[in-house]
Design a protein around this motif. Structure first.
Motif, short mmCIF file in Angstrom:
data_model
loop_
_atom_site.label_atom_id
_atom_site.label_comp_id
_atom_site.label_asym_id
_atom_site.label_seq_id
_atom_site.Cartn_x
_atom_site.Cartn_y
_atom_site.Cartn_z
N TYR A 1 -10.62 68.36 9.49
CA TYR A 1 -10.83 68.53 10.92
C TYR A 1 -12.16 67.91 11.34
O TYR A 1 -13.15 68.00 10.62
N VAL A 2 -12.17 67.26 12.51
CA VAL A 2 -13.42 66.79 13.11
C VAL A 2 -13.41 67.19 14.58
O VAL A 2 -12.35 67.35 15.19
N PRO A 3 -14.58 67.35 15.19
CA PRO A 3 -14.62 67.74 16.60
C PRO A 3 -14.09 66.64 17.51
O PRO A 3 -14.31 65.45 17.28
N ASN A 4 -13.36 67.05 18.53
CA ASN A 4 -12.90 66.14 19.57
C ASN A 4 -13.91 66.21 20.72
O ASN A 4 -14.04 67.24 21.38
N SER A 5 -14.62 65.10 20.96
CA SER A 5 -15.69 65.12 21.96
C SER A 5 -15.16 65.36 23.37
O SER A 5 -15.89 65.80 24.26
N ALA A 6 -13.86 65.10 23.58
CA ALA A 6 -13.31 65.25 24.92
C ALA A 6 -13.14 66.72 25.31
O ALA A 6 -13.36 67.10 26.46
N ASN A 7 -12.75 67.56 24.33
CA ASN A 7 -12.49 68.96 24.67
C ASN A 7 -13.19 69.95 23.73
O ASN A 7 -12.93 71.15 23.79
N THR B 1 -9.78 68.62 15.59
CA THR B 1 -8.51 67.91 15.51
C THR B 1 -8.38 67.21 14.17
O THR B 1 -9.38 66.80 13.57
N THR B 2 -7.15 67.09 13.70
CA THR B 2 -6.86 66.39 12.44
C THR B 2 -6.40 64.97 12.68
O THR B 2 -6.07 64.26 11.73
N GLY B 3 -6.36 64.52 13.95
CA GLY B 3 -5.87 63.18 14.23
C GLY B 3 -4.37 63.11 14.11
O GLY B 3 -3.68 64.13 13.93
N ILE B 4 -3.81 61.90 14.21
CA ILE B 4 -2.37 61.70 14.06
C ILE B 4 -2.11 60.70 12.95
O ILE B 4 -3.04 60.12 12.38
N ASN B 5 -0.84 60.49 12.65
CA ASN B 5 -0.45 59.64 11.53
C ASN B 5 -1.04 58.23 11.67
O ASN B 5 -1.02 57.63 12.74
N PRO C 1 -20.61 62.96 15.81
CA PRO C 1 -19.51 63.19 14.87
C PRO C 1 -18.58 61.99 14.83
O PRO C 1 -18.47 61.25 15.82
N PRO C 2 -17.89 61.77 13.71
CA PRO C 2 -16.90 60.68 13.67
C PRO C 2 -15.71 61.01 14.56
O PRO C 2 -15.50 62.16 14.95
N ILE C 3 -14.95 59.99 14.90
CA ILE C 3 -13.76 60.20 15.73
C ILE C 3 -12.56 59.53 15.08
O ILE C 3 -12.70 58.58 14.30
N TRP C 4 -11.38 60.04 15.40
CA TRP C 4 -10.16 59.45 14.91
C TRP C 4 -9.83 58.22 15.75
O TRP C 4 -9.88 58.24 16.97
N LYS C 5 -9.47 57.10 15.09
CA LYS C 5 -9.12 55.87 15.78
C LYS C 5 -7.86 55.28 15.16
O LYS C 5 -7.64 55.37 13.95
#
Length: 270
Positions: free
Chosen positions: A44-50, A54-58, A70-74
């Protein structure tokens, strides 16, 4: 009881120091792992928007946002390249309404001599009659040593001729495409007076350059007035010299396409 005591001591260390080291006695962050790590559960990493975890998606990957963030899912959309095949890596187009104008005094005293100097890779500094169309000088970057560049130049050429007479009234001119101020393509043409006044024609030109060096380059377009026949008219390339057309009609355009054979990519392995 012994295991419970060890666990309590371990948790108290986490609470007190807020830093845990695995295979290191000097942790440099909240959790410092000196070795391999297998992750069988969720990350899990923090979602800066909310501000939620979140664990991200596939197929997403974690991307750093820099120190203190924090890192973000891309989602990275990486094309699937095949070996030894060309792919369009860069494509852009440009326009110019300034153009260049030439009077009858701005031409070669000997058209034959200038023609012999119009050879591939001639430096624009050696072609004193040529003037660049300013906004068509543009940068591009190549990432592979195996490449093909396609340049498509289009403009309108006009002379403020009177109606044609006998002998014919005309002007020879030339336009060149240059890469890093070296000539890669040239077209010589003649604009001839017609039954009407202020003749204009469309000029189209396609140039090719292969296997330029990797790195940054600049493409430019330059034109020259070569020789006049029974005329002192003003010649305009990419700009009108009479009111029967305007700068919108006379404007120049340049399209640049870079095709490359991608070089070796390191594969992503499990």
């Amino acid at each position: 009881m012994k295991k419970l005591l060890i666990l309590l001591l371990f948790l108290s260390k986490i609470y007190i120091s807020a830093q845990v080291g695995i295979k290191t006695i000097n942790p440099k962050s909240t959790l410092d792992v000196n070795g391999d790590m297998n992750l069988r559960g969720k990350l899990y990493v923090p979602n800066s928007a909310n501000s939620q975890l979140t664990t991200g998606i596939n197929d997403q990957v974690l991307v750093s946002q820099g120190e203190g963030y924090p890192p973000i899912w891309k989602t990275l959309r990486i094309p699937d390249y095949e070996q030894n095949k060309f792919y369009l890596i860069f494509s852009n187009s440009f326009s110019d309404r300034t153009g260049v104008k030439f009077t009858s005094s701005e031409e070669s005293a000997n058209a034959g001599s200038i023609s012999t100097s119009l050879v591939k890779n001639a430096a624009i500094s050696s072609l004193s009659l040529f003037r660049k169309i300013s906004a068509l000088s543009q940068p591009f970057t190549l990432y592979s040593a195996t490449s093909k560049m396609y340049f498509q130049f289009e403009t309108v050429v006009q002379a403020d001729f009177p109606s044609n007479g006998n002998p014919d009234i005309s002007i020879d001119y030339a336009c060149g495409i240059f890469v890093d101020d070296k000539l890669v393509n040239l077209r010589q043409r003649n604009i001839k007076a017609s039954s009407g006044t202020n003749t204009f024609i469309t000029h189209n030109q396609i140039g090719i350059a292969e296997n330029l060096s990797k790195g940054n380059h600049t493409v430019s377009v330059a034109c020259a007035r070569l020789k006049s026949y029974n005329s002192t008219a003003t010649l305009g390339i990419g700009i009108n010299v009479a009111a029967n057309i305007d700068s919108f009609i006379a404007q120049s355009s340049l399209k640049v396409d870079a095709y490359e054979v991608p070089e070796i990519f390191n594969p992503v392995t499990n």
